[in-house]
Design a protein around this motif. Structure first.
Motif, PDB file in Angstrom:
ATOM      1  N   ARG A  61      95.775   6.731 -54.865  1.00 37.91           N
ATOM      2  CA  ARG A  61      96.422   8.017 -55.100  1.00 37.91           C
ATOM      3  C   ARG A  61      95.396   9.147 -55.093  1.00 37.91           C
ATOM      4  NH1 ARG A  61      96.575   5.554 -60.051  1.00 37.91           N
ATOM      5  NH2 ARG A  61      95.461   6.591 -61.721  1.00 37.91           N
ATOM      6  N   PHE A  62      95.905  10.339 -54.961  1.00 39.37           N
ATOM      7  CA  PHE A  62      95.133  11.569 -55.044  1.00 39.37           C
ATOM      8  C   PHE A  62      95.640  12.311 -56.273  1.00 39.37           C
ATOM      9  CE2 PHE A  62      95.193  10.184 -50.741  1.00 39.37           C
ATOM     10  CZ  PHE A  62      93.918  10.435 -50.275  1.00 39.37           C
ATOM     11  N   GLY A  63      94.740  12.849 -57.080  1.00 38.89           N
ATOM     12  CA  GLY A  63      95.129  13.592 -58.263  1.00 38.89           C
ATOM     13  C   GLY A  63      95.595  12.694 -59.392  1.00 38.89           C
ATOM     14  N   GLY A  64      96.089  13.338 -60.444  1.00 38.35           N
ATOM     15  CA  GLY A  64      96.472  12.596 -61.641  1.00 38.35           C
ATOM     16  C   GLY A  64      95.230  12.262 -62.454  1.00 38.35           C
ATOM     17  N   PHE A  65      95.290  11.160 -63.175  1.00 41.34           N
ATOM     18  CA  PHE A  65      94.145  10.694 -63.946  1.00 41.34           C
ATOM     19  C   PHE A  65      93.596   9.428 -63.300  1.00 41.34           C
ATOM     20  CE2 PHE A  65      96.448  13.026 -67.364  1.00 41.34           C
ATOM     21  CZ  PHE A  65      95.447  13.937 -67.662  1.00 41.34           C
ATOM     22  N   PRO A  66      92.269   9.263 -63.281  1.00 49.20           N
ATOM     23  CA  PRO A  66      91.676   8.111 -62.604  1.00 49.20           C
ATOM     24  C   PRO A  66      91.740   6.829 -63.434  1.00 49.20           C
ATOM     25  CG  PRO A  66      89.964   9.416 -63.619  1.00 49.20           C
ATOM     26  CD  PRO A  66      91.257  10.155 -63.834  1.00 49.20           C
ATOM     27  N   THR A  67      91.593   5.729 -62.748  1.00 45.83           N
ATOM     28  CA  THR A  67      91.417   4.436 -63.389  1.00 45.83           C
ATOM     29  C   THR A  67      89.922   4.201 -63.537  1.00 45.83           C
ATOM     30  OG1 THR A  67      93.445   3.604 -62.401  1.00 45.83           O
ATOM     31  CG2 THR A  67      91.863   1.963 -63.169  1.00 45.83           C
ATOM     32  N   ALA A  68      89.525   3.644 -64.667  1.00 45.86           N
ATOM     33  CA  ALA A  68      88.109   3.360 -64.919  1.00 45.86           C
ATOM     34  C   ALA A  68      88.012   2.059 -65.695  1.00 45.86           C
ATOM     35  CB  ALA A  68      87.477   4.486 -65.720  1.00 45.86           C
ATOM     36  N   ALA A  85      85.845  17.098 -61.287  1.00 43.37           N
ATOM     37  CA  ALA A  85      87.290  16.957 -61.123  1.00 43.37           C
ATOM     38  C   ALA A  85      87.577  15.630 -60.425  1.00 43.37           C
ATOM     39  CB  ALA A  85      87.843  18.110 -60.287  1.00 43.37           C
ATOM     40  N   PHE A  86      88.567  14.906 -60.930  1.00 44.10           N
ATOM     41  CA  PHE A  86      89.004  13.683 -60.261  1.00 44.10           C
ATOM     42  C   PHE A  86      89.797  14.078 -59.022  1.00 44.10           C
ATOM     43  CE2 PHE A  86      92.586  10.681 -59.700  1.00 44.10           C
ATOM     44  CZ  PHE A  86      91.858   9.649 -59.146  1.00 44.10           C
ATOM     45  N   VAL A  87      89.426  13.515 -57.869  1.00 43.00           N
ATOM     46  CA  VAL A  87      90.099  13.845 -56.613  1.00 43.00           C
ATOM     47  C   VAL A  87      90.989  12.699 -56.148  1.00 43.00           C
ATOM     48  CG1 VAL A  87      89.774  14.482 -54.197  1.00 43.00           C
ATOM     49  CG2 VAL A  87      88.249  15.412 -55.943  1.00 43.00           C
ATOM     50  N   ALA A  88      90.429  11.472 -56.059  1.00 41.97           N
ATOM     51  CA  ALA A  88      91.204  10.364 -55.485  1.00 41.97           C
ATOM     52  C   ALA A  88      90.655   9.021 -55.933  1.00 41.97           C
ATOM     53  CB  ALA A  88      91.161  10.442 -53.963  1.00 41.97           C
ATOM     54  N   GLN A  89      91.491   7.999 -55.764  1.00 41.38           N
ATOM     55  CA  GLN A  89      91.053   6.620 -55.921  1.00 41.38           C
ATOM     56  C   GLN A  89      91.726   5.794 -54.842  1.00 41.38           C
ATOM     57  OE1 GLN A  89      92.296   5.889 -59.989  1.00 41.38           O
ATOM     58  NE2 GLN A  89      94.064   4.709 -59.307  1.00 41.38           N
ATOM     59  N   VAL A  90      91.001   4.772 -54.378  1.00 41.63           N
ATOM     60  CA  VAL A  90      91.514   3.918 -53.304  1.00 41.63           C
ATOM     61  C   VAL A  90      91.389   2.467 -53.739  1.00 41.63           C
ATOM     62  CG1 VAL A  90      91.215   3.185 -50.903  1.00 41.63           C
ATOM     63  CG2 VAL A  90      90.945   5.591 -51.514  1.00 41.63           C
ATOM     64  N   ASP A  91      92.477   1.725 -53.579  1.00 41.38           N
ATOM     65  CA  ASP A  91      92.519   0.305 -53.904  1.00 41.38           C
ATOM     66  C   ASP A  91      92.489  -0.490 -52.603  1.00 41.38           C
ATOM     67  OD1 ASP A  91      92.911  -2.196 -54.945  1.00 41.38           O
ATOM     68  OD2 ASP A  91      95.014  -1.873 -55.457  1.00 41.38           O
ATOM     69  N   HIS A  92      91.291  -0.970 -52.236  1.00 39.40           N
ATOM     70  CA  HIS A  92      91.148  -1.760 -51.012  1.00 39.40           C
ATOM     71  C   HIS A  92      91.659  -3.187 -51.166  1.00 39.40           C
ATOM     72  CE1 HIS A  92      89.177   0.812 -48.170  1.00 39.40           C
ATOM     73  NE2 HIS A  92      88.244   1.150 -49.024  1.00 39.40           N
ATOM     74  N   SER A  93      91.891  -3.649 -52.389  1.00 38.49           N
ATOM     75  CA  SER A  93      92.311  -5.038 -52.574  1.00 38.49           C
ATOM     76  C   SER A  93      93.692  -5.286 -51.988  1.00 38.49           C
ATOM     77  CB  SER A  93      92.295  -5.412 -54.058  1.00 38.49           C
ATOM     78  OG  SER A  93      93.276  -4.691 -54.770  1.00 38.49           O
ATOM     79  N   ARG A  94      94.451  -4.238 -51.685  1.00 40.79           N
ATOM     80  CA  ARG A  94      95.805  -4.389 -51.147  1.00 40.79           C
ATOM     81  C   ARG A  94      95.894  -4.137 -49.642  1.00 40.79           C
ATOM     82  NH1 ARG A  94      99.180  -3.550 -55.940  1.00 40.79           N
ATOM     83  NH2 ARG A  94      97.784  -2.796 -57.537  1.00 40.79           N
ATOM     84  N   ASP A  95      94.786  -3.821 -48.996  1.00 44.17           N
ATOM     85  CA  ASP A  95      94.917  -3.389 -47.610  1.00 44.17           C
ATOM     86  C   ASP A  95      94.404  -4.374 -46.570  1.00 44.17           C
ATOM     87  OD1 ASP A  95      92.157  -3.137 -47.617  1.00 44.17           O
ATOM     88  OD2 ASP A  95      92.155  -0.967 -47.559  1.00 44.17           O
ATOM     89  N   GLY A  96      94.065  -5.578 -46.947  1.00 48.93           N
ATOM     90  CA  GLY A  96      93.659  -6.567 -45.967  1.00 48.93           C
ATOM     91  C   GLY A  96      92.199  -6.502 -45.583  1.00 48.93           C
ATOM     92  N   LEU A  97      91.465  -5.483 -46.018  1.00 47.26           N
ATOM     93  CA  LEU A  97      90.046  -5.378 -45.700  1.00 47.26           C
ATOM     94  C   LEU A  97      89.167  -5.865 -46.845  1.00 47.26           C
ATOM     95  CD1 LEU A  97      89.855  -1.914 -43.929  1.00 47.26           C
ATOM     96  CD2 LEU A  97      89.699  -4.167 -42.903  1.00 47.26           C
TER      97      LEU A  97
END
Length: 187
Positions: A61-68, A85-97
């Motif tokens: 996701r983009f925005g909101g509060f980050p996971t840590a 400022a928190f901008v984005a987080q990406v979860d690669h564990s769900r994308d096959g890479l």
């Protein structure tokens, strides 16, 4: 200059094909969509709690509060010592890479006061936190409101070739066969 033959171009390009992740915007997190479908066929839902406490922590996701990870604190800018400022987080564990990447999850923070990118002196002002796995994730809440409204994305895999810069680096033979200059290579 000889004409480019399709078979030769295909032979040069085939080894350069890679899988990339494209983030497509969605209205709500994928888990929410699945829960909504289950809810229609199940008992009434429980009383909702605050969304930043009950929702899936590690969604892209983009925005909101980050996971840590538990115990991490909000990062500060190296230059001005203000909160990033928190901008984005990406979860690669769900994308096959993920099985090919050593990082399954990352968060990105940026200093809008210092705007470090595009300046001559990049002393800091941004931070990427990467995780091989999230062992004890939590939502890192900072202040009353997030810096940006939360927007979700789902990963989609697709095949891709390098851009013009990558083509010049990874396939010089084909790059040299393309006639002209002044933008014709990029086109």
């Amino acid at each position: 200059m000889p004409a480019l033959q399709e078979e030769h171009v295909v032979q040069l390009l085939r080894p350069l094909m890679r899988t990339r992740t494209v983030l497509e915007p969605v209205q709500s997190p994928p888990e929410t969509c699945a829960r909504e479908r289950r809810r229609r066929h199940a008992a009434p839902p429980p009383v909702p709690a605050q969304p930043h406490v009950t929702r899936e922590f590690a969604t892209t996701r983009f925005g909101g509060f980050p996971t840590a990870e538990e115990g991490e604190t909000w990062p500060l800018c190296d230059s001005c010592a203000d909160d990033l400022a928190f901008v984005a987080q990406v979860d690669h564990s769900r994308d096959g890479l993920h099985d090919r990447l050593p990082i399954s999850f990352f968060t990105f923070f940026y200093c809008w006061n210092c705007h470090p990118w595009g300046r001559d002196s990049e002393r800091g002002g941004w931070l990427v936190r990467s995780y091989t796995a999230l062992r004890r994730p939590k939502v890192l809440v900072h202040g009353a409101e997030p810096d940006f409204e939360e927007r979700h994305a789902v990963p989609r895999l697709e095949k891709s070739l390098p851009d013009a810069v990558g083509m010049r680096v990874h396939c010089l033979e084909l790059w040299d066969l393309v006639p002209g200059g002044s933008g014709s290579h990029e086109a």
